[in-house]
Structure formats: structure tokens, C-alpha cells
Design a protein around this motif. Structure first.
Motif, PDB file in Angstrom:
ATOM      1  N   ALA A 438       0.834  -1.204   0.000  1.00  0.00           N
ATOM      2  CA  ALA A 438       0.000   0.000   0.000  1.00  0.00           C
ATOM      3  C   ALA A 438       0.868   1.252   0.000  1.00  0.00           C
ATOM      4  CB  ALA A 438      -0.930  -0.008   1.217  1.00  0.00           C
ATOM      5  N   ALA A 439       1.965   1.210   0.743  1.00  0.00           N
ATOM      6  CA  ALA A 439       2.855   2.370   0.780  1.00  0.00           C
ATOM      7  C   ALA A 439       3.491   2.618  -0.583  1.00  0.00           C
ATOM      8  CB  ALA A 439       3.938   2.164   1.837  1.00  0.00           C
ATOM      9  N   ARG A 440       3.899   1.558  -1.284  1.00  0.00           N
ATOM     10  CA  ARG A 440       4.511   1.723  -2.602  1.00  0.00           C
ATOM     11  C   ARG A 440       3.504   2.226  -3.633  1.00  0.00           C
ATOM     12  NH1 ARG A 440       9.909   0.127  -3.606  1.00  0.00           N
ATOM     13  NH2 ARG A 440       9.488   1.099  -5.604  1.00  0.00           N
ATOM     14  N   ARG A 441       2.237   1.875  -3.428  1.00  0.00           N
ATOM     15  CA  ARG A 441       1.195   2.320  -4.364  1.00  0.00           C
ATOM     16  C   ARG A 441       0.669   3.713  -4.041  1.00  0.00           C
ATOM     17  NH1 ARG A 441      -2.433  -3.266  -4.564  1.00  0.00           N
ATOM     18  NH2 ARG A 441      -1.517  -4.131  -6.479  1.00  0.00           N
ATOM     19  N   GLY A 442       1.133   4.264  -2.918  1.00  0.00           N
ATOM     20  CA  GLY A 442       0.608   5.556  -2.498  1.00  0.00           C
ATOM     21  C   GLY A 442      -0.776   5.460  -1.895  1.00  0.00           C
ATOM     22  N   GLU A 443      -1.146   4.267  -1.422  1.00  0.00           N
ATOM     23  CA  GLU A 443      -2.480   4.039  -0.866  1.00  0.00           C
ATOM     24  C   GLU A 443      -2.448   3.756   0.627  1.00  0.00           C
ATOM     25  OE1 GLU A 443      -3.760   0.713  -3.108  1.00  0.00           O
ATOM     26  OE2 GLU A 443      -3.900   1.800  -5.031  1.00  0.00           O
ATOM     27  N   ALA A 444      -1.313   3.997   1.278  1.00  0.00           N
ATOM     28  CA  ALA A 444      -1.186   3.667   2.692  1.00  0.00           C
ATOM     29  C   ALA A 444      -1.989   4.629   3.560  1.00  0.00           C
ATOM     30  CB  ALA A 444       0.285   3.704   3.099  1.00  0.00           C
ATOM     31  N   GLU A 445      -2.404   4.123   4.704  1.00  0.00           N
ATOM     32  CA  GLU A 445      -3.135   4.940   5.674  1.00  0.00           C
ATOM     33  C   GLU A 445      -2.228   6.031   6.242  1.00  0.00           C
ATOM     34  OE1 GLU A 445      -5.398   4.333  10.005  1.00  0.00           O
ATOM     35  OE2 GLU A 445      -4.147   2.744   9.156  1.00  0.00           O
ATOM     36  N   ASP A 446      -2.784   7.188   6.447  1.00  0.00           N
ATOM     37  CA  ASP A 446      -2.059   8.266   7.117  1.00  0.00           C
ATOM     38  C   ASP A 446      -1.965   7.916   8.602  1.00  0.00           C
ATOM     39  OD1 ASP A 446      -0.963  10.554   8.104  1.00  0.00           O
ATOM     40  OD2 ASP A 446      -2.594  11.891   7.474  1.00  0.00           O
ATOM     41  N   LEU A 447      -0.751   7.750   9.094  1.00  0.00           N
ATOM     42  CA  LEU A 447      -0.556   7.334  10.487  1.00  0.00           C
ATOM     43  C   LEU A 447      -0.264   8.504  11.417  1.00  0.00           C
ATOM     44  CD1 LEU A 447       1.636   4.127   9.938  1.00  0.00           C
ATOM     45  CD2 LEU A 447      -0.838   4.273  10.267  1.00  0.00           C
ATOM     46  N   THR A 448      -0.501   9.706  10.953  1.00  0.00           N
ATOM     47  CA  THR A 448      -0.209  10.885  11.768  1.00  0.00           C
ATOM     48  C   THR A 448      -0.889  10.790  13.130  1.00  0.00           C
ATOM     49  OG1 THR A 448      -0.007  12.255   9.787  1.00  0.00           O
ATOM     50  CG2 THR A 448      -0.347  13.389  11.882  1.00  0.00           C
ATOM     51  N   GLY A 449      -0.054  10.897  14.176  1.00  0.00           N
ATOM     52  CA  GLY A 449      -0.568  10.872  15.535  1.00  0.00           C
ATOM     53  C   GLY A 449      -0.820   9.490  16.091  1.00  0.00           C
ATOM     54  N   LEU A 450      -0.681   8.429  15.282  1.00  0.00           N
ATOM     55  CA  LEU A 450      -0.956   7.069  15.750  1.00  0.00           C
ATOM     56  C   LEU A 450       0.317   6.402  16.265  1.00  0.00           C
ATOM     57  CD1 LEU A 450      -3.388   5.796  12.956  1.00  0.00           C
ATOM     58  CD2 LEU A 450      -3.945   6.878  15.143  1.00  0.00           C
ATOM     59  N   ARG A 451       0.107   5.467  17.191  1.00  0.00           N
ATOM     60  CA  ARG A 451       1.214   4.716  17.784  1.00  0.00           C
ATOM     61  C   ARG A 451       1.255   3.330  17.135  1.00  0.00           C
ATOM     62  NH1 ARG A 451      -1.604   5.533  23.462  1.00  0.00           N
ATOM     63  NH2 ARG A 451      -3.223   4.819  22.011  1.00  0.00           N
TER      64      ARG A 451
END
Length: 710
Positions: A438-451
Motif C-alpha cells: 500500500a505504501a509503494r502504491r501511495g495508498e497507505a493509511e495516514d498514520l499521523t498521531g498514531l502509535r
């Protein structure tokens, strides 16, 4: 000119001596001071012969041939001098041969057996000189030294190093360095020429350096044998040292079609095997040097690519990862039409979807795939390699009935493993393969603020952790069963991740993934427990003993399993399988289905890109043989020039640490997926390549023939 030796007419070249003429004619004369690559000095007195018209025996190695010369190697006077010389040599030599590293290959042993000098005649005089084992890589056993001087001359004349010489000591004359300093202090290059020319096993490789299960050549050049694809590493490092980057890249491409990708991400088994680990603990940076050559490659080697005539045979490759694309290239070069089926929208396999872009960008993969397509194409009207993306093949063997003569399955391991532990099915639990793709496809979840918690200790786990950092995670923790000292990830990977804020919890068992306090079915925390002892019992089952009071719970919002991955869909493909979903294949890659081969991670489990490439090469060769070819896929993309033997003394910095390239600062690089490590500059590449010990030069020296080989 012609002469007679023992009644046999022999032809010799002008300028040869009698010893050389005899040996060339297959007539053995004992000799020790003479080596095939060294001039004789006439000191050992073992090559004595009788020449008609000359008073008394003469040294064959110092007697020039002459027209009509009549020589006898078995005359009584010559035999008497020869045997006396041998007895004097043996008088101070150890009588026990069985413990010698050169037992059975010792020139001295061969000679006294040939001459019939019995050990009972030895007037042995004890020479208790301590073995010098203080130097790295080389051990000098003085009691076995016969002072023939070969090592001195090889060091001086062949290599131009000149650190060895005859030394006058309290124990008598022996070979050593001026002032008895260490080899390193003297400027030794540790090239091993002295070992190679020593006739008795006095100078040897350090004990236990060689693996008895490997060939001599593989032991002498461990980087080349340690590489799964057997890239000729010393050869391309010499080109880099000389600033010949295109030639260096060509040498790499003779074995692998992804030099720049490997320069970015290879697990570099070669560096683990490098002899410099035993010299100063720092191997040559072979991987980075590969990249240094690849980024400066001008491609002139392309004119030398093999293009055999079309065979009319068709090969199907299922999976366009490193194994599949490698096999496709070599099959195409052998004249077969190849169609590559890829389930994803782009080719590259795990190089594209399993490795983060900050380590291996799409541009690099795209460029190397384009080169494969370019060089595979000859003057044929149709491309030799056809790529079919977005084409999932559920039944590879069915392709045999669709006009293909051979099928190769290289589907990799794209199915991540989730441990069946408490909480594994909570929302927020992610598999490594899904996360990285997902990260390579640009489809990864935004993890801002998450642990985030990553479970696993390999390089893939670190890929997940460092990707989570770049996706904005507030904190990233890692937990693994292994202690840090035995983790499978590389030390540099751990250090770089720590700079980016990843916190490692090594030697921890995974207890449970806990639901959030709101009871929403989402991840809220992770409980891990410190391991006191971890081992395998007699049934090879893992046993974990936990430390009392070592439990710890960490608040997290996402848990990424990076504890392994496996092939997808193999259960329905009709192959014999092992260990669950892995395809059974023999050494050539043949599966249980006739006409179908398999290679790479779907056979071996997740290994490395270089291992997959090597497997693809093997299968391409096997498929070519099955289709009527000779299986020869090796080529020469650049002229194979003889290396310079004269290397000189160690230059300044030779014993130092590896050259480090420039890195982007951690605070900068952790916010994007841009490549963070810069290629070596030309100066850096030259300096690093110059640290190579050039072990392969030993294999260019001529091995003396023993008497029973004449």
C-alpha cells in the motif's frame, strides 16, 4: 634446439635452462627453489644433473641448454649430491607429516619419496621455533620452513611488496620482516602469494579459515563463492579502482541484470565472507561499489549481449519479480520467445512492492526492467520478451496446453503471516505485505498521531517500522523474539532506524494484542514479555522461558505483523508442496509437473533478491537444456584482461575502516520516501575499491606438478 635427456631427444627454446626443458618434456627433476612463476636461484641443490663433457654434477636450473647437449638426471654423482642435500633439509624438518596442512600436497614430501630418502636416515635436530600466529589471515610455522626463499621472491618479484626477507635471529636464519614487526606494520597486502608458493606448508592460511566442503578456489576467493550468483567481485572492484565504471557494471551484468537495484538493497553475503573481516573487522563495501558502477554505466557493453537465433520455442514465466525477469532475459538470449505474466499492475515483484521507495525507488526498477527488454531484443520483428501485467495465473500448468513449451513459476511470497495470538483479529492489525505494498502504491493509511508496534526482527520488519515513521506515526516500537546480537536484520538497518526514532524491544515474547478501553474492536495496546532463555528442544521445537516480572504493555493503535510471508494460491496449482504452501522443486527447479519449473521465494521461502536472481539463472539454464539448447547462459560483456600481478605495498588508509557515503540527516529523511543514501563519489569509490585484498590473484599463480604427475 635439440638435446638429449636420459636418452630421449628433447626440443627446447633458446634461453631455457635444462630444468625447464626437462619439465616441459615431461621428464621430472627434483627442485625446490624453482617455482613455475619464479626464477631459479640454484640454492637447493636438488636439481643436480650430469652433462656430458662437464666435470661433476651441475644445477639443472642454472645450466642453459645447448644444441646437442647430452644430459643424465640419474647419474651416480648427481644422485649422491641430491640425496645429501635432501638429508640436510630433512635434518631439521618435523618428522610427523600427518598434522601438516599440506599433507599429501607437499612438494618436499613428494620429492623425498621420489628420491627414496628414508626417514630412518634423517639425523633430526630439534628446531623449536615458536609458530607466529599473531598476524591476521596468515600463520607462519617456522619449524616447517626449509628456507627455499620462494616466499621472499614472490613477495618481492611477483607482487612488488617486499616485506619478507631472510632475518638473522637467535634461532638462526629465518624468514620474517625487518625488525620483526607485524605484517601490517611492514605494509603487507595479505595477497597470499607467499602461501601459494610455499612448498612445505610453512606459511599457511590461518587455521579454520577454509571450509573443507568448498573447493580450493571458493575458499581462496570467498566473496565470489559467497555471492549466490557468483559475481566476479574482485574483477569488477579492480575496474572501479581504475575508474572503469562501465566495464565494472558489465562484469556484474555477466551474472545479474539488476546491478543498481542490488547496489541499493542487496543483503551482501559477499561482505560477510570478505577476508577483510579477519584483517580489521571491516569488509569491503561491495554492495555500495556495485551501485557506484551502475550509476555511471554508459552501456557500451550492450553490443556484446548474446543473441542466439530464434528456436521457435515459447516459455511462460508466471511472476515478474527478480527470479522471473532474470530467467526471462536468459531464455530470450538463448533464442526462446518469453511471455511474463504478472498479477500486479507493474513488474518488479518484491523489489517494487516489498521494499520501501527510500531504499529502492520505482525509477531504478523501471530503468533496469527497460534495459532487460532492450538487450533481450535482437533484430527479430517481434519482441523476445512480452510483459502481461494484471494477469493472474491460477493454474500455471494449463499454459502448457496453450502453446508454451515450458513454464516457470516465480510468484514470490506476497502473503504475510499473522500469528494466531489473542487479539490478532482486532481492527488495526496489519500484515507486512499489505502494509508495504500500500505504501509503494501511495495508498497507505495516514498514520499521523498514531502509535505503531511492529512485530519481527528482520529487515522486512525494519522496512515496516521506517515506513510507519515516514507515514507520520507518533511513535514506532518494534518487538522481536531474538536478542539484538542474533537478529537477522543488518546492524546498519538497526542503527539507521534508531536515528529515525524507532524503539527496539529485543528478546520479548508476544503475549497479546489488547482491545482499546472503549471496547470498539480496535487495537488499544500490546503486551510483550521479556525472555530469559530461548532455545530449541530435541524435537526442534522452540522453547521460551520468560523472565519473572518481565511483562510490559505498550499503548498502540496499529500492530504490523512482520514475522514471515508465504506464497499465495499454490494449494490449487496441482504441484507437490512442502511446509504448507511452498512448491517442491529439485536442484534444477523442476516441479512435480512435467514441463513446469519453479524458482525463488515460492520454493525456498523468503530469502533475498540476489538469491532469487541466482535461482532464476539456474532455471533458465535448465529450461534451455530441456528445449534442446546447451544451457550455457554465461557471457562475456567486456574484455577479460589479465590482472596486474605487481600490486606494491599497502597504501595509506589500506588498513582503515570502510569509506562511508553521504546520508541525508535522519530528521530530514524520516518525513519522505526519497532515497536517503547517496552513491559513492568517484573518489570514495576508488578509495573503497582499493581496500580489496585481491585474493583472486593467488589463483593466477601456477601450481607446481608433483613427480607422480609427470
Amino acid at each position: 634446439m635439440k638435446l638429449s635427456i636420459n636418452g630421449t631427444e628433447v626440443e627446447a627454446a633458446e634461453g631455457q635452462n635444462v630444468l625447464e626443458a626437462a619439465l616441459d618434456a615431461g621428464i621430472y627433476i627434483p627442485h625446490l627453489c624453482k617455482h613455475p612463476d619464479l626464477e631459479a636461484v640454484g640454492g637447493c641443490r636438488l636439481c643436480m644433473v650430469e652433462v656430458e663433457g662437464t666435470d661433476g654434477p651441475v644445477c639443472a636450473c642454472k645450466t642453459p641448454v645447448a644444441e646437442g647437449m647430452v644430459v643424465s638426471t640419474t647419474g651416480e654423482a648427481a644422485e649422491r649430491v641430491r640425496k645429501m642435500a635432501m638429508e640436510l633439509i630433512l635434518a631439521t624438518h618435523p618428522t610427523d607429516c600427518t598434522g601438516c596442512p599440506k599433507y599429501g600436497k607437499c612438494e618436499l614430501q613428494s620429492m623425498y619419496q621420489y628420491m627414496g630418502v628414508s626417514p630412518t636416515r634423517w639425523r633430526v635436530k630439534s628446531r623449536p621455533v615458536a609458530t607466529d600466529d599473531k598476524n591476521p589471515l596468515i600463520t607462519h610455522m617456522f619449524t616447517r620452513c626449509i628456507r627455499c626463499g620462494r616466499c621472499v621472491r614472490a613477495c618481492r618479484e611477483l607482487r612488488g611488496v617486499g616485506v619478507l626477507d631472510y632475518q638473522h635471529t637467535e634461532e638462526g636464519i629465518r624468514i620474517g620482516t625487518d625488525g620483526s614487526v607485524s605484517l601490517q606494520q611492514a605494509g603487507c597486502r595479505f595477497c597470499g602469494a607467499c602461501i601459494e608458493v610455499c612448498p612445505t606448508g610453512s606459511i599457511v592460511d590461518t587455521l579454520n579459515m577454509f571450509d573443507e566442503n568448498k573447493s580450493y578456489a571458493d575458499n581462496v576467493v570467498p566473496c565470489r563463492s559467497g555471492c549466490p550468483a557468483h559475481v566476479d567481485i574482485p574483477r569488477y572492484l579492480r575496474h572501479i579502482r581504475n575508474g572503469e565504471y562501465t566495464q565494472a557494471a558489465a562484469v556484474v551484468r555477466e551474472k545479474v541484470p539488476f546491478p543498481e537495484s542490488l547496489g541499493d538493497i542487496c543483503v551482501h553475503n559477499c561482505q560477510g565472507a570478505c577476508k577483510r573481516n579477519g584483517l580489521n573487522g571491516t569488509p569491503v563495501s561491495v554492495c555500495r561499489l556495485k551501485r557506484a558502477a551502475a550509476v555511471r554505466d554508459e552501456g557500451t557493453w550492450k553490443a556484446n549481449v548474446r543473441h542466439e537465433p530464434l528456436t521457435g520455442k515459447r516459455v511462460a514465466v508466471v511472476g515478474a519479480g527478480p527470479a522471473g525477469l532474470t530467467a526471462a532475459l536468459y531464455c530470450a538470449e538463448k533464442g526462446h520467445q518469453v511471455k511474463v505474466f504478472e498479477a500486479n499492475e507493474k513488474v518488479g515483484g518484491q523489489m517494487r512492492y516489498g521494499i520501501p521507495a527510500y531504499r529502492l525507488p520505482d525509477e531504478t526498477v523501471d530503468a533496469e526492467v527497460a534495459t532487460i527488454l532492450e538487450i533481450s531484443q535482437a533484430s527479430d520483428p517481434e519482441p523476445r520478451i512480452e510483459l502481461a501485467c494484471g494477469a493472474r495465473v491460477a493454474d500455471p500448468k494449463a499454459l502448457l496446453s496453450e502453446g508454451f513449451d515450458a513454464v516457470l513459476v516465480t510468484i514470490g511470497t506476497h502473503d504475510g503471516t499473522v500469528l494466531p495470538m489473542a487479539g490478532h483479529d482486532l481492527e488495526g492489525v496489519v500484515r507486512n505485505t499489505d502494509f508495504l505494498k500500500a505504501a509503494r502504491r501511495g495508498e497507505a493509511e495516514d498514520l499521523t498521531g498514531l502509535r505503531v508496534m511492529v512485530l519481527g526482527g528482520g529487515n522486512v520488519a525494519y522496512d515496516c517500522a521506517r515506513t510507519a515513521v515516514r507515514l507520520g506515526a507518533a511513535s514506532v516500537d518494534m518487538a522481536c523474539l531474538e536478542a539484538e546480537a542474533v537478529m537477522t536484520s543488518t546492524p546498519e538497518e538497526r542503527a539507521e532506524a534508531a536515528e529515525e526514532g524507532v524503539v527496539l524491544h529485543d528478546a520479548y515474547a508476544f503475549t497479546s494484542i489488547n482491545e482499546s478501553a472503549e471496547g470498539s474492536g480496535k487495537v488499544g495496546s500490546m503486551t510483550i514479555h521479556k525472555i530469559e532463555r530461548f532455545y530449541f528442544d530435541e524435537n526442534h521445537r522452540a522453547v521460551t522461558e520468560l523472565l519473572d516480572g518481565g511483562e510490559m504493555t505498550i499503548d498502540v493503535d496499529r500492530v504490523i505483523f512482520a514475522v514471515g510471508q508465504k506464497p499465495e494460491g499454490t494449494a490449487d496449482m496441482g504441484f507437490e508442496l512442502t511446509h504448507g504452501p511452498y512448491i517442491v522443486a529439485d536442484a534444477e527447479g523442476k516441479t512435480s509437473v512435467e514441463g513446469v519449473w519453479a524458482a525463488g521465494d515460492c520454493v525456498t521461502g523468503t530469502k533475498s533478491v540476489i538469491a532469487a536472481i541466482a535461482a532464476g539463472r539456474e532455471c533458465a539454464s535448465a529450461i534451455d537444456r530441456a528445449l534442446g539448447g546447451d544451457g550455457e547462459i554465461d557471457g562475456e560483456l567486456t574484455e577479460h584482461e589479465a590482472p596486474c600481478q605487481h600490486i606494491g605495498r599497502a597504501p595509506e588508509g589500506f588498513y582503515g575502516e570502510a569509506v562511508q557515503p553521504q546520508f541525508r540527516d535522519a530528521e530530514e529523511r524520516k518525513h519522505d520516501f526519497d532515497v536517503f543514501e547517496c552513491p559513492y563519489t568517484e573518489q570514495e569509490a576508488t578509495c573503497e575499491a582499493s581496500r580489496c585484498l585481491q585474493c583472486d590473484l593467488r589463483l593466477t599463480l601456477t601450481s607446481p606438478r608433483l613427480w607422480n604427475e609427470y
